[in-house]
Design a protein around this motif. Sequence first.
Motif, PDB file in Angstrom:
ATOM      1  N   GLN A 147      12.775   0.911   5.271  1.00 41.24           N
ATOM      2  CA  GLN A 147      11.499   1.068   4.509  1.00 41.24           C
ATOM      3  C   GLN A 147      10.367   1.218   5.610  1.00 41.24           C
ATOM      4  O   GLN A 147      10.316   0.644   6.484  1.00 41.24           O
ATOM      5  CB  GLN A 147      11.143  -0.291   3.698  1.00 41.24           C
ATOM      6  N   LEU A 163       8.875   1.423  11.059  1.00 37.91           N
ATOM      7  CA  LEU A 163      10.085   1.379  10.184  1.00 37.91           C
ATOM      8  C   LEU A 163      10.898  -0.041  10.241  1.00 37.91           C
ATOM      9  O   LEU A 163      11.153  -0.427  11.282  1.00 37.91           O
ATOM     10  CB  LEU A 163      11.025   2.426  10.862  1.00 37.91           C
ATOM     11  N   PRO A 170      13.053   9.697  -4.647  1.00 43.02           N
ATOM     12  CA  PRO A 170      12.484   8.983  -5.481  1.00 43.02           C
ATOM     13  C   PRO A 170      10.690   8.972  -5.722  1.00 43.02           C
ATOM     14  O   PRO A 170      10.197   8.499  -6.636  1.00 43.02           O
ATOM     15  CB  PRO A 170      12.865   7.580  -5.452  1.00 43.02           C
ATOM     16  N   GLY A 173      10.607  -5.751  -1.674  1.00 41.28           N
ATOM     17  CA  GLY A 173       9.535  -6.701  -1.242  1.00 41.28           C
ATOM     18  C   GLY A 173       9.271  -7.304  -2.726  1.00 41.28           C
ATOM     19  O   GLY A 173       9.036  -8.348  -2.622  1.00 41.28           O
ATOM     20  N   THR A 191       0.830  -1.166   0.120  1.00 38.50           N
ATOM     21  CA  THR A 191       0.077  -0.052  -0.112  1.00 38.50           C
ATOM     22  C   THR A 191       0.631   1.090  -0.086  1.00 38.50           C
ATOM     23  O   THR A 191       0.531   2.418   0.661  1.00 38.50           O
ATOM     24  CB  THR A 191      -0.826   0.111   1.498  1.00 38.50           C
TER      25      THR A 191
HETATM   26  P1  FAD Z   1       6.784   1.349  -0.461  1.00 36.56           P
HETATM   27  O1  FAD Z   1       6.225   2.700  -0.068  1.00 36.56           O
HETATM   28  O2  FAD Z   1       7.874   0.867   0.456  1.00 36.56           O
HETATM   29  O3  FAD Z   1       5.411   0.244  -0.361  1.00 36.56           O
HETATM   30  C1  FAD Z   1       5.546  -0.944  -0.133  1.00 36.56           C
HETATM   31  C2  FAD Z   1       4.646  -1.503   0.740  1.00 36.56           C
HETATM   32  O4  FAD Z   1       4.670  -3.066   0.689  1.00 36.56           O
HETATM   33  C3  FAD Z   1       5.019  -1.600   2.421  1.00 36.56           C
HETATM   34  O5  FAD Z   1       4.042  -0.810   2.902  1.00 36.56           O
HETATM   35  C4  FAD Z   1       5.376  -2.750   2.593  1.00 36.56           C
HETATM   36  O6  FAD Z   1       5.069  -3.000   4.092  1.00 36.56           O
HETATM   37  C5  FAD Z   1       4.400  -3.572   1.841  1.00 36.56           C
HETATM   38  N1  FAD Z   1       4.759  -5.102   1.680  1.00 36.56           N
HETATM   39  C6  FAD Z   1       5.830  -5.453   1.303  1.00 36.56           C
HETATM   40  N2  FAD Z   1       6.042  -7.008   1.177  1.00 36.56           N
HETATM   41  C7  FAD Z   1       4.789  -7.289   1.478  1.00 36.56           C
HETATM   42  C8  FAD Z   1       4.135  -8.434   1.164  1.00 36.56           C
HETATM   43  N3  FAD Z   1       4.958  -9.804   1.045  1.00 36.56           N
HETATM   44  N4  FAD Z   1       2.910  -8.581   1.568  1.00 36.56           N
HETATM   45  C9  FAD Z   1       2.186  -7.542   1.793  1.00 36.56           C
HETATM   46  N5  FAD Z   1       2.714  -6.231   1.785  1.00 36.56           N
HETATM   47  C10 FAD Z   1       4.094  -6.187   1.657  1.00 36.56           C
HETATM   48  N6  FAD Z   1      11.277   9.523  -0.736  1.00 36.56           N
HETATM   49  C11 FAD Z   1      11.146  10.592  -1.106  1.00 36.56           C
HETATM   50  O7  FAD Z   1      10.765  10.975  -2.440  1.00 36.56           O
HETATM   51  N7  FAD Z   1      11.275  11.908  -0.321  1.00 36.56           N
HETATM   52  C12 FAD Z   1      11.621  11.786   0.959  1.00 36.56           C
HETATM   53  O8  FAD Z   1      11.931  12.823   1.796  1.00 36.56           O
HETATM   54  C13 FAD Z   1      11.912  10.466   1.503  1.00 36.56           C
HETATM   55  N8  FAD Z   1      12.578  10.444   2.921  1.00 36.56           N
HETATM   56  C14 FAD Z   1      12.501   8.948   3.248  1.00 36.56           C
HETATM   57  C15 FAD Z   1      13.070   8.686   4.455  1.00 36.56           C
HETATM   58  C16 FAD Z   1      13.071   7.270   5.152  1.00 36.56           C
HETATM   59  C17 FAD Z   1      13.512   7.195   6.503  1.00 36.56           C
HETATM   60  C18 FAD Z   1      12.698   6.374   4.318  1.00 36.56           C
HETATM   61  C19 FAD Z   1      12.656   4.912   4.763  1.00 36.56           C
HETATM   62  C20 FAD Z   1      12.304   6.434   2.985  1.00 36.56           C
HETATM   63  C21 FAD Z   1      12.423   7.668   2.389  1.00 36.56           C
HETATM   64  N9  FAD Z   1      11.904   8.121   1.097  1.00 36.56           N
HETATM   65  C22 FAD Z   1      11.690   9.251   0.500  1.00 36.56           C
HETATM   66  C23 FAD Z   1      11.718   6.865   0.144  1.00 36.56           C
HETATM   67  C24 FAD Z   1      10.448   6.389  -0.259  1.00 36.56           C
HETATM   68  O9  FAD Z   1       9.567   6.624   0.720  1.00 36.56           O
HETATM   69  C25 FAD Z   1      10.235   5.409  -1.045  1.00 36.56           C
HETATM   70  O10 FAD Z   1      10.923   5.509  -2.210  1.00 36.56           O
HETATM   71  C26 FAD Z   1       8.887   4.914  -1.507  1.00 36.56           C
HETATM   72  O11 FAD Z   1       8.009   4.962  -0.331  1.00 36.56           O
HETATM   73  C27 FAD Z   1       8.568   3.654  -2.348  1.00 36.56           C
HETATM   74  O12 FAD Z   1       7.430   3.354  -2.822  1.00 36.56           O
HETATM   75  P2  FAD Z   1       6.975   2.141  -3.239  1.00 36.56           P
HETATM   76  O13 FAD Z   1       5.659   2.469  -3.612  1.00 36.56           O
HETATM   77  O14 FAD Z   1       8.053   1.567  -4.225  1.00 36.56           O
HETATM   78  O15 FAD Z   1       7.084   1.150  -2.054  1.00 36.56           O
END
Ligand code: FAD
Length: 497
Positions: free
Chosen positions: A102, A90, A477, A287, A13
Amino acid sequence: GNGAHAQALVIGTGYGGSVAALRLAQAGVSVEMVEMGMAWDTPGSDGKIFCTLTNPDNRSYWLRTKTKAPVNFFLGFPIDKAISKYTGVLDAEEFSGITVYQGRGIGGGSLVNGGMAVTPKRENFAGILPSINADEMYNVYYPRANAALGAAVIDPNWFNNTAWYQFARVGRKQAGRSGFPFVFVPDVYDWNYMQQEDAGTVPKSALAQELMYGNNYGKKSLQKTYIPAALATGKVNISPLHKVTSVSPAPGGGYTVLMDQLDTSGNVVTSKQVTADKVFFAAGSVGTSKLLVRLRDTGQLPNLNGQVGQGWGDNGNIMVGRANQIWDPTGSKQATIPCGGIDNWTAGGAFAEVAPLPTGIETWASLYLSITNNQHRAQFTWNNTTQQVDLSWQQAWKQDGITMAKSIFDRINSTEGTIYRTDLFGVYKTWNDTLTYHPLGGAVINRATDNYGRLAGYQGLYVIDGALIPGNTTVNPFVTITALAERNIENIIANGG
Ligand code: FAD
C-alpha cells in the motif's frame, strides 16, 4: 490543532479521500484531511523526492529495516537490502497469509502504483458491484473519474518503435501467437512527458527506473489532480504524519477523533483530539477495515454491524515470470509504466498486465501481474490477545488464481517452446502467491453500509474507499474506486444522512 472542530474529517488521502475532500469543499464544506504518511513535497539530499527501484534507500519502505521487493530474487539470489527505518512511501504490510502492498503519504496508493487506469468491461460490472446501477456508472461516474484522473492510452506509433516498450511488444506478439487478445489500457502517466524523456529534453522518471517507490516527474498522481483541486477551494487542510487511532460519538453530537502525530522514525510525537460533524473513512481497504473492526469490537462504535470486516479479497493477484528464447530479448531499456495486457477474463478468469522488469540489463524475462477471478474472501477480526486486527487469508487460496493464470501462460510457453522463470521470487519458485497490490473489501457497500457508503448504525460516518468493493474488480482497481467515490459523495452531498 488539538481541540479543533471540523465540519468533515477525512481519514486518508488516497483516491476515495481525495474525491470526498474535493466534492465536499466545492459544496462549501470545510474539510480536514488526516494522513499517516508524509507529504512527499520536499527533495532529499540527491535533489529528488523519491528514490528508484534499483537503488532503494530509506524513502522506499514504511518503517522497515530491510526492503521487501515483490521481485525479490534474481538468478536465485536474494536482492533485498538493509535500509534505515523511516516513514517511507511503500508499506509491505504482513498478515499471516499475505503481504499487502500500500502507498503511504499524501496521495495514498497513487504515489506508488503503476498508474494503469482501467475501466472494467461493462458486461463484467454486475459481478463487481451488483447493487450499483451500471448505466449511471458508465454514463456519468466512470467518465468523470477518468477525466479528473487524466487517463490516456499510449500513442501506438511510438509504442511500435521505441526501445522502451520492446518488453511489451514481445508480450503482445506472444499473446497473439497463442490466440489471446492483447489490449492497450489507459494510464495516468503523461505520455508526452515520456516522449520528452526519451528525447532527453526533460528529467527522466518512467525512463529512469522509478517504479513502486514513487515517481518524481511524469506520473499524474493524486498530488497533480484531485488534491491540488481540493486545496484550491481554500476549504481543505491536510495534516501529514498524523495517524487516526479512534473515532467515537462526541457527547454534544458529531464525533471525537483521536490521532497520533508521528516523526519520520514512526515514533509518536504527540496525541491530539478533535471533533467533527462527519467522518469519512478513506484509509484504504486495509486501513479502514482495521479501524472499523477494532472500534466496533473494543466498544467505541459498538453499533457497527457484523458485515464490517467481511468480504475482503486480493483482486486475484498472481505474479509470474517467463524465460524467453534468445531471439526474444525484452530489452535493457524498459519504461516503468505498463500500457497493455492480455484479456482472457471471460475465457479463463484472468486479465494479465504485461509488466516491466526495469533492471537496466537484458534479462530475457517477461513479467506478468495477473488479476484473476479468485473467489476466496477473507475477514478481519479483532485479536484481543495481541491487540491487533488479523486477516484470515490463507496462502493456499492463491492456487485458484495460479490455475487461472496458467490458462494463459502454459499455452504461451507451449507455443513459444519456453519455460517459467523460477529465480525471481525465491529459489525454484515459479509463482508469486504471497502478495497483493489490490486489497479490496472489508466494509462492503450495501452490507456494512447503505448503497452509498453510509455506515449502518451511525449517522455521519461513511466509508468511501476500496473497502466498499467486495474483493475483485476484474481489472486494476483505482478507476472503479474513484468512480464509486464520485457517485457516493454526490448522493451524500445532495441527500445528507
Ligand atoms: P489508498 O490509496 O490506499 O489510500 C489510503 C490512505 O490512507 C493512505 O495514504 C494511507 O497512508 C492512509 N491511512 C491509512 N490508515 C490511516 C490512519 N489510521 N490514519 C491516517 N491515514 C491513514 N491500481 C490500479 O488501478 N492501477 C495500477 O496500475 C496499480 N498499481 C499498483 C502498484 C502497486 C505497487 C500498489 C501497491 C498498488 C497498485 N494499485 C494499482 C492499487 C491502487 O493504488 C489502490 O487500489 C488504491 O490506491 C486504493 O485507493 P483507496 O482510496 O482505497 O486507498
